[in-house]
Design a protein around this motif. Structure first.
Motif: not given
Length: 239
Positions: A167-168, A175-176, A215-216, A221-223
Motif C-alpha cells: 500500500n505504501g 495523502r499528497h 488519486p482523485a 488508496s486500495e483501489s
C-alpha cells in the motif's frame, strides 16, 4: 564464453565505479549551494547507470513514454521488479526522482555512497519502524516537489509473475494528492537470473511509462493500488 564475459563485465563495473563516484562527489560539491533537490546529481547518476546498459553488447533497451513523466512537481512512480538490472534500466528514464531501495544497497561501497549523496530512501524489509521512517522521508521529498520511485511488490518476483502490491506508494499518492505513474519493465528477468550473476544471451528490454493515475479518481488508496497493478499487468501481457 558467457561466464568469462560476465566476470569481465562485473569487473569493468567495479573498476569504473571508482571513476564515476569521484565525478559524483565533484558534482555534489559544485551543485550543493543551489541544487537542494540534487537534480543535477541524480541526472549524473542516471548517466552513470545507463552507461552500463548501453555498453553491454548483450543488451538492447528501449524507453517508451518517457515524455509522460514530469520534469517538475511531485509524483509517485511504481514499477514491477523482476531483476537486479531493473535499477539500471529505470535510471534510463532520465527524469528527476528519488529511489526507495533496500538498505543493503546503501552499504555497497561507491554505489551506496552515491545513493546517500542523492538523498535516496533506504528501507529495511520486514521492519515496521523502517517503513515509518521511509514514509516520513518520502513525505518530505514529495512536499519539496521531488517524485519518488518504488517497487510496490517489495522484492523481486521469484517466478516472473507480477506479485501483489503493497500500500505504501499509494498511501503517499493519496495523502499528497499527486499522480501515480505505473511503469512496466519488460525483459530484464531474461537478462539476469534472480539468484545469479551470469549474464544470458542477447536480451531486448524495454521500460514503458503508462498513463498517469489521478488519486482523485479513486475512492481510496486500495483501489488506486489495484488500478496501477492492473495497468502494469496488462502491459506485461503484451510480451
Amino acid at each position: 564464453m558467457l561466464r568469462v564475459f560476465s566476470v569481465a563485465y562485473w569487473a569493468f563495473i567495479g573498476i569504473t565505479c571508482v571513476v564515476f563516484f569521484a565525478g559524483a562527489v565533484v558534482v555534489w560539491l559544485v551543485t550543493l549551494p543551489f541544487d537542494r533537490r540534487r537534480l543535477v546529481l541524480h541526472l549524473y547518476s542516471s548517466a552513470w547507470a545507463s552507461f552500463y546498459v548501453y555498453v553491454n553488447p548483450l543488451w538492447r533497451l528501449r524507453v517508451i513514454g518517457r515524455a509522460r513523466l514530469p520534469w517538475h512537481g511531485a509524483a509517485v512512480l511504481v514499477a514491477n521488479h523482476a531483476s537486479l538490472i531493473d535499477i539500471l534500466v529505470l535510471f534510463a528514464l532520465f527524469r528527476p526522482y528519488k529511489w526507495v531501495s533496500k538498505q543493503e544497497i546503501f552499504k555497497v561501497p561507491l554505489i551506496g555512497w552515491n545513493m546517500r549523496l542523492n538523498d535516496y530512501v533506504p528501507l529495511v524489509r520486514g521492519s515496521s519502524a523502517s517503513v515509518r521512517t521511509m514514509m516520513d522521508h518520502c513525505d518530505r521529498l514529495l512536499t519539496a516537489g521531488s517524485p519518488v520511485l518504488l517497487f510496490p511488490e517489495g522484492r523481486r518476483t521469484p517466478d516472473g509473475s507480477l506479485q501483489p502490491f503493497k500500500n505504501g506508494a499509494f498511501d503517499l499518492s493519496v495523502r499528497h494528492q499527486v499522480p501515480v505513474y505505473p511503469i512496466a519493465v519488460h525483459g530484464t528477468r531474461a537478462a539476469l537470473p534472480r539468484n545469479g550473476v551470469i549474464l544470458r544471451e542477447h536480451v531486448s528490454a524495454r521500460v514503458e511509462v503508462l498513463p498517469a493515475l489521478d488519486p482523485a479518481d479513486f475512492p481510496d488508496s486500495e483501489s488506486l493500488r489495484e488500478a496501477a497493478r492492473q495497468a502494469i499487468a496488462n502491459a506485461l501481457q503484451q510480451d
